[in-house]
Design a protein around this motif. Structure first.
Motif, PDB file in Angstrom:
ATOM      1  N   LEU A  73       0.476  -1.234   0.014  1.00 42.08           N
ATOM      2  CA  LEU A  73      -0.152  -0.205   0.027  1.00 42.08           C
ATOM      3  C   LEU A  73       0.795   1.004   0.119  1.00 42.08           C
ATOM      4  O   LEU A  73       0.555   2.664   0.378  1.00 42.08           O
ATOM      5  CB  LEU A  73      -0.766  -0.255   1.287  1.00 42.08           C
ATOM      6  CG  LEU A  73      -2.459  -0.660   1.203  1.00 42.08           C
ATOM      7  CD1 LEU A  73      -3.342  -1.209   2.068  1.00 42.08           C
ATOM      8  CD2 LEU A  73      -3.192  -0.281  -0.093  1.00 42.08           C
ATOM      9  N   GLY A  74       2.518   1.204   0.122  1.00 44.70           N
ATOM     10  CA  GLY A  74       3.353   2.058   0.089  1.00 44.70           C
ATOM     11  C   GLY A  74       3.628   2.990  -2.276  1.00 44.70           C
ATOM     12  O   GLY A  74       4.602   3.367  -2.099  1.00 44.70           O
ATOM     13  N   THR A 132       5.034  -1.087   4.638  1.00 44.03           N
ATOM     14  CA  THR A 132       4.169  -0.628   3.560  1.00 44.03           C
ATOM     15  C   THR A 132       3.833   1.089   3.878  1.00 44.03           C
ATOM     16  O   THR A 132       3.830   2.177   3.162  1.00 44.03           O
ATOM     17  CB  THR A 132       3.586  -0.856   2.127  1.00 44.03           C
ATOM     18  OG1 THR A 132       2.306  -1.830   2.879  1.00 44.03           O
ATOM     19  CG2 THR A 132       4.892  -2.210   1.937  1.00 44.03           C
ATOM     20  N   VAL A 133       2.498   0.423   4.052  1.00 38.80           N
ATOM     21  CA  VAL A 133       2.299   2.106   5.087  1.00 38.80           C
ATOM     22  C   VAL A 133       2.548   3.004   6.064  1.00 38.80           C
ATOM     23  O   VAL A 133       2.832   3.584   5.857  1.00 38.80           O
ATOM     24  CB  VAL A 133       0.729   0.885   5.782  1.00 38.80           C
ATOM     25  CG1 VAL A 133       0.028   2.455   6.290  1.00 38.80           C
ATOM     26  CG2 VAL A 133      -0.234   0.320   5.008  1.00 38.80           C
ATOM     27  N   ILE A 253      -2.262   8.835   0.490  1.00 38.97           N
ATOM     28  CA  ILE A 253      -2.467   7.375   0.557  1.00 38.97           C
ATOM     29  C   ILE A 253      -3.933   6.946  -0.243  1.00 38.97           C
ATOM     30  O   ILE A 253      -3.863   5.372  -0.726  1.00 38.97           O
ATOM     31  CB  ILE A 253      -3.125   6.529   2.278  1.00 38.97           C
ATOM     32  CG1 ILE A 253      -3.126   5.126   2.582  1.00 38.97           C
ATOM     33  CG2 ILE A 253      -4.124   7.244   2.833  1.00 38.97           C
ATOM     34  CD1 ILE A 253      -2.220   4.537   3.340  1.00 38.97           C
ATOM     35  N   SER A 256      -2.428   5.751  -3.465  1.00 38.75           N
ATOM     36  CA  SER A 256      -2.250   3.981  -3.444  1.00 38.75           C
ATOM     37  C   SER A 256      -3.514   3.450  -3.072  1.00 38.75           C
ATOM     38  O   SER A 256      -2.904   2.024  -3.572  1.00 38.75           O
ATOM     39  CB  SER A 256      -0.652   3.890  -1.443  1.00 38.75           C
ATOM     40  OG  SER A 256      -0.047   4.388  -1.639  1.00 38.75           O
TER      41      SER A 256
ATOM     42  N   ILE B  37      -7.275  -3.385   9.533  1.00 38.29           N
ATOM     43  CA  ILE B  37      -6.419  -1.890   9.307  1.00 38.29           C
ATOM     44  C   ILE B  37      -7.940  -0.868   9.629  1.00 38.29           C
ATOM     45  O   ILE B  37      -7.429   0.071   9.927  1.00 38.29           O
ATOM     46  CB  ILE B  37      -6.594  -1.508   7.612  1.00 38.29           C
ATOM     47  CG1 ILE B  37      -5.314  -3.553   7.386  1.00 38.29           C
ATOM     48  CG2 ILE B  37      -6.067  -0.330   7.911  1.00 38.29           C
ATOM     49  CD1 ILE B  37      -4.278  -2.855   7.664  1.00 38.29           C
ATOM     50  N   PHE B 100      -9.173  -2.696   4.851  1.00 36.53           N
ATOM     51  CA  PHE B 100      -8.911  -0.928   4.353  1.00 36.53           C
ATOM     52  C   PHE B 100     -10.157  -0.431   3.986  1.00 36.53           C
ATOM     53  O   PHE B 100      -9.928   0.712   4.441  1.00 36.53           O
ATOM     54  CB  PHE B 100      -7.566  -1.627   3.976  1.00 36.53           C
ATOM     55  CG  PHE B 100      -6.533   0.398   3.776  1.00 36.53           C
ATOM     56  CD1 PHE B 100      -6.000   1.008   4.343  1.00 36.53           C
ATOM     57  CD2 PHE B 100      -7.524   1.039   2.851  1.00 36.53           C
ATOM     58  CE1 PHE B 100      -4.914   2.071   4.330  1.00 36.53           C
ATOM     59  CE2 PHE B 100      -6.723   1.888   2.063  1.00 36.53           C
ATOM     60  CZ  PHE B 100      -5.561   2.242   3.110  1.00 36.53           C
ATOM     61  N   TYR B 219      -5.807   6.779  10.547  1.00 34.88           N
ATOM     62  CA  TYR B 219      -4.571   6.555   9.973  1.00 34.88           C
ATOM     63  C   TYR B 219      -3.667   6.936  11.791  1.00 34.88           C
ATOM     64  O   TYR B 219      -2.785   5.147  11.114  1.00 34.88           O
ATOM     65  CB  TYR B 219      -4.336   7.785   8.994  1.00 34.88           C
ATOM     66  CG  TYR B 219      -5.398   7.738   7.957  1.00 34.88           C
ATOM     67  CD1 TYR B 219      -5.291   6.188   6.613  1.00 34.88           C
ATOM     68  CD2 TYR B 219      -6.330   8.400   7.307  1.00 34.88           C
ATOM     69  CE1 TYR B 219      -6.045   5.884   6.036  1.00 34.88           C
ATOM     70  CE2 TYR B 219      -6.939   8.701   6.288  1.00 34.88           C
ATOM     71  CZ  TYR B 219      -7.158   7.461   5.244  1.00 34.88           C
ATOM     72  OH  TYR B 219      -7.699   7.365   4.358  1.00 34.88           O
ATOM     73  N   TYR B 268       5.695   5.037  13.156  1.00 38.84           N
ATOM     74  CA  TYR B 268       6.048   4.017  11.421  1.00 38.84           C
ATOM     75  C   TYR B 268       7.899   3.704  12.151  1.00 38.84           C
ATOM     76  O   TYR B 268       8.327   2.734  11.731  1.00 38.84           O
ATOM     77  CB  TYR B 268       6.582   4.996  10.884  1.00 38.84           C
ATOM     78  CG  TYR B 268       5.189   6.129  10.653  1.00 38.84           C
ATOM     79  CD1 TYR B 268       3.910   5.123  10.707  1.00 38.84           C
ATOM     80  CD2 TYR B 268       4.871   7.226  10.421  1.00 38.84           C
ATOM     81  CE1 TYR B 268       2.672   6.113  11.021  1.00 38.84           C
ATOM     82  CE2 TYR B 268       3.581   7.720  10.958  1.00 38.84           C
ATOM     83  CZ  TYR B 268       2.555   7.584  10.650  1.00 38.84           C
ATOM     84  OH  TYR B 268       1.690   8.191  11.031  1.00 38.84           O
TER      85      TYR B 268
END
Lengths: 626, 294
Positions: A73-74, A132-133, A253, A256, B37, B100, B219, B268
């Motif tokens: 998803l990147g 990847t996110v 996002i 993607s 997600i 998602f 997010y 991250y």
């Protein structure tokens, strides 16, 4: 299946269908190229330009996601990175022609993919998606927090194009058409090579792929870079076209998501699917933006579409059409998978592939495989606890032992399906316990599984072609689907009697047929040592006979075997020496006759009523084939 | 020194809330191998429901957890039945894409209902603090953190002390065998999905008092939650709690001593390094490769 004693010849591929498809693609390409000349409607030119960007991104994504099965998803981040490369350079060098920076956008994307790949490709399945996110958001945070380079949240304004406003969109439009053509060429070429079959093998069963010589990190890395470089260039063109870029737009996002949707809608494992998908999804996006209020509606459409596709059309549009057509074509015809297995094969035709070894029986045979004090514990359970054994060169060595004695675990340690806690493994004198599965395969180790592990979505032929004897960049680029590689695989299939099934999917085969194909797959490695995990388990008596015939024949051509098997007549008739494993240790070794006399073995395994004369074929319970 | 003490106590209180929400995520993964997600989206949904109860009916958001949680539980149960169950045997990446998509839909729906502006729940005590030996502890943080611990303990009690909990753990360990001993795995899974989302909903009602939120905040939350469960080891409840506390500290310390702008990068960065060095997380275990049928 009473009709045919001989299997019917394979269905001829539907060439007419392929040509219809090519015709449609050609007409679409011509229309695409001519459109700006025929119409100066900027709304649709704009829509096509965006569609082209997503088509490139989705076609790139089809390499890592469609072929290798790594869902990313990147992908949108590479569009953004390309855009920012061009943006940063163009604003710092206002006198240089902006187009000159485009190749650098590709270089940036490729380099970042390479670096990210080192981290991301260690993770499988869902962890990869998460990474990847995380990568996408991390790049966005960095772009926001480095205003001196990127302008921060305020963004960057690129120079306004200076060429004739009458053809304002043409340079963007045709550059993107060119990039798309290059990307499709790249994707198409990879799909046909050994690299491509390797990637599909990784998608289907990564652990197994490593044992047939596929160099996982290198091939995944190539795929990852190949799926991003041209996307970076397209991102550069996209940024220049927009003339303004900011982190929220370029690293959104939703870029993607839209790329992923294009891939899924069209068909993720097809060449043209991503293009078709992009030209479906992007117009939807435009409609949502312009006619339905954008924002939340767009989220509902994209999110809803994603849910619906996953639930109802996981294959995508193109494969769905294809399977519909093939269903209507083959309706009412009997399938091939129930046909008899051929028996015609002879090794004579294979001498080009299998090296023939002259052997003098008088000479003492040196050890080919030496396992010393191998150990593996699962928590407190010591599955393999100091096992040692020797497989002499040119022998058919047996490995027997009660269920749970560690036989399969020992195999898994020898080919590094799992990592040993300690001990030594030598192949032809060289220590291999520090090597990866594929490096062991390249040194001559081949292995089949107790419960067969073919790549289910690949055809029988592709399964065999997927094996890689050695690693070289040149070999990765070799065409796999036709030519010498495919011919070699066909010969091996002929030998095991499965040639008639070459175009069947592996998942359609019976368990016994899968065992034969797996043997052919391993032979494609031209291994010196072949580990067979219960070759006679769960298959019919005739096939057991054929199996031992083939083992003997291959052995006479110089192949050494190590065989795990519960079928005692099979083992004791075929193998010499025989090792007995108990509680993770080698408890006895010797000739079949010696093993049968060994009181410890009789007590632990064979039972005191064991007599070999009762040599009917296997009466052991059938393996569940799932 | 008092600043440090204050930072630590506050980050542990925040960590307790993270632990509650992350438990739901890791529970869902542990039982049905689904990475949800949409977890962050349901957290925000919990916050909006609490906001509506508070602004329309004057119900305190923390008391409102009693209403918020069952609503989100019901939604979770329904979503499992309608969306997740049909693809429970598909590859894991399918459910990632599905949830998602679900997250985007929930975000869009919330935007339509409550608008896309920043929203805050401000009960009377929101600006008050406890003063203990020079340390300032905002009442909202204290109440919220304690409530989160109570809900977490309730969840833990359900999982360890009840028949349902045993069934859940059995289904997590081996779904096929659980079926054989009379556990209806899909029913259990629906309850687990509901429970997991309910934890997110409860956490949303609590965090809604602490931070302002908008539909797009999910997010940030899902990134944070994934970082926590990845650090703790996917599927490990104890790991999730432990790493939630570590995470609360890391985030607060970064915000206080470095800069709030970079605090958003912490999750991250953690995801990257954990998966690079120890892919199975703190308390996760690697699975035996060969027992996974091809």
């Amino acid at each position: 299946m009473s009709r045919a004693a001989e299997p019917a010849p394979p269905e001829p591929p539907a060439y007419d269908l392929i040509w219809v498809g090519r015709g449609i693609a050609l007409v679409a390409a011509v229309l695409l190229v001519l459109y700006p000349i025929l119409s100066d409607d900027l709304y649709y030119q704009n829509m096509i330009i965006f569609s082209l960007v997503f088509a490139i991104a989705a076609s790139g994504l089809s390499i890592i996601t469609g072929l290798a099965g790594y869902v990313s998803l990147g992908q949108g981040a590479f569009i953004g990175l390309g855009g920012y490369t061009v943006g940063v350079l163009a604003t710092r060098h206002p006198d240089t022609n902006v187009w000159l920076w485009m190749p650098l956008a590709g270089v940036t994307a490729g380099l970042v993919a390479l670096i990210l790949g080192f981290v991301a490709l260690r993770a499988r399945g869902p962890s990869f998606v998460i990474i990847t996110v995380a990568f996408l958001f991390l790049v966005q945070v960095i772009a926001i927090n480095l205003p001196s380079l990127t302008g921060g949240t305020a963004g960057l304004s690129l120079p306004i194009p200076t060429w004739d406003p009458d053809i304002a969109n043409w340079p963007f439009y045709y550059t993107l058409v060119g990039i798309l053509a290059l990307q499709l060429l790249l994707t198409w070429w990879i799909r046909r090579t050994k690299l491509g079959t390797g990637l599909v093998a990784i998608r289907e069963d990564e652990t197994k792929a490593a044992t047939i010589g596929i160099n996982l990190p290198v091939e995944k890395m190539i795929a990852f870079v190949a799926s991003s470089v041209l996307v970076g260039v397209a991102g550069g063109v996209y940024g220049y076209y927009l003339t303004f870029i900011d982190p929220r737009g370029m690293f959104n996002i939703l870029l993607s998501v839209e790329t992923m949707l294009a891939l899924l809608v069209g068909g993720k494992a097809t060449l043209w699917g991503p293009v078709l998908g992009a030209f479906i999804v992007e117009p939807l996006n435009e409609i949502a933006n312009n006619d339905l209020g954008g924002g939340n509606t767009k989220l509902l459409i994209f999110g809803g579409l994603l849910v619906l596709i996953v639930l109802f059309l996981p294959q995508g549009v193109l494969p769905a059409i294809e399977s519909l057509l093939s269903w209507s074509r083959t309706r009412g015809k009997a399938g091939l998978v129930g046909a008899r297995i051929g028996t015609a094969g002879s090794l004579a035709s294979l001498t080009g592939r299998l090296s023939l070894v002259e052997r003098d029986p008088a000479v003492e045979r040196p050890p080919l495989l030496e396992v010393t004090d191998l150990r593996k514990a699962f928590g407190g359970l010591k599955a393999v606890d100091g096992a040692s054994l020797v497989v002499p060169e040119g022998s058919i060595t047996g490995l027997i032992g009660p269920n749970g004695s560690g036989k399969t675990t020992l195999f898994n340690l020898i080919d590094r399906t799992i990592h040993a806690d300690g001990g030594e493994i030598r192949l032809a004198g060289e220590r291999i316990d520090g090597l990866s599965s594929w490096a062991r395969a390249h040194r001559g180790l081949g292995r089949t599984y107790q419960i067969t592990r073919l790549f289910r979505e690949m055809t029988v032929l592709e399964n065999v072609v997927a094996a890689q004897r050695s690693f070289s960049w040149g070999q990765l680029g070799r065409i796999a689907v036709s030519g010498p590689e495919a011919r070699a695989a066909e010969e091996l299939l002929e030998y095991v009697g499965m040639r008639a099934f070459r175009d069947q999917k592996a998942s359609a085969l019976s368990y016994g047929q899968q065992k034969l194909v797996e043997l052919a797959q391993v032979l494609m490695l031209d291994p010196r040592l072949i580990l067979l995990d219960e070759p006679a388990g769960g298959i019919n008596p005739v096939l057991i006979g054929r199996m031992s015939e083939m083992i003997r024949e291959l052995n006479s051509y110089g192949k050494t075997f190590l065989i795990v098997e519960h079928n005692m007549p099979f083992v004791l008739g075929l193998c010499d020496p025989v090792h007995v494993l108990g509680r993770g240790r080698t408890m006895a070794s010797g000739t079949p006759a010696e093993i049968q006399q060994d009181p410890a073995v009789v007590d632990a395994y064979l039972g005191d009523d064991f007599v070999l004369e009762a040599a009917d074929v296997a009466d052991e319970p059938q393996e569940a084939t799932k | 020194m008092t600043e440090l003490a204050q930072t630590v106590v506050l980050s542990l209180l925040v960590g307790g809330i993270y632990a509650l929400v992350a438990s739901g995520l890791t529970l869902i993964f542990g039982v049905m191998r689904v990475i949800n997600i949409a977890h962050g989206a349901f957290l925000i949904l919990g916050a909006f429901i609490a906001y509506t109860l508070w602004s329309q009916l004057g119900l305190d958001p923390l008391v409102g957890v009693v209403i918020t949680t069952p609503i989100v539980f019901g939604l979770g149960w329904l979503i499992y039945r309608l969306l997740v169950r049909p693809i429970r045997n598909a590859p894991m990446s399918s459910t990632v894409l599905l949830t998602f998509g679900l997250a985007l839909v929930v975000e869009g729906v919330m935007g339509e209902i409550w608008g896309n502006d920043s929203t805050a729940i401000r009960p009377s005590y929101v600006d008050q603090s406890f003063h203990i030996g020079g340390v300032f502890l905002p009442k909202a943080q204290v109440y919220g953190g304690l409530l989160a611990v109570v809900v977490l303990l309730a969840l833990w009690a359900i999982l360890t002390k009840t028949w349902l909990g045993r069934a859940i753990r059995a289904a997590a360990a081996n779904p096929a065998s659980a079926e054989l001993v009379g556990i209806k795995v899909t029913s259990v899974a629906a309850v687990v999905f509901g429970l997991g989302l309910a934890a997110a909903g409860a956490g949303g009602a609590i965090t809604g008092v602490l931070y302002s939120f908008l539909p797009g905040s999910h997010y940030l939350w899902i990134a944070r939650l994934l970082a926590i469960v990845v650090l703790g080891g996917l599927g490990s409840l104890e790991g999730a709690v432990l790493s939630a506390l570590i995470f609360g500290i890391a985030e607060t310390v970064t915000a206080v001593y470095i800069s709030p702008a970079w605090a958003t990068a912490v999750p991250y960065a953690i995801v990257f390094f954990v998966l690079l060095i120890r892919p199975q997380g703190l308390l996760g275990t690697r699975l035996r490769d060969d027992v996974v049928a091809a």
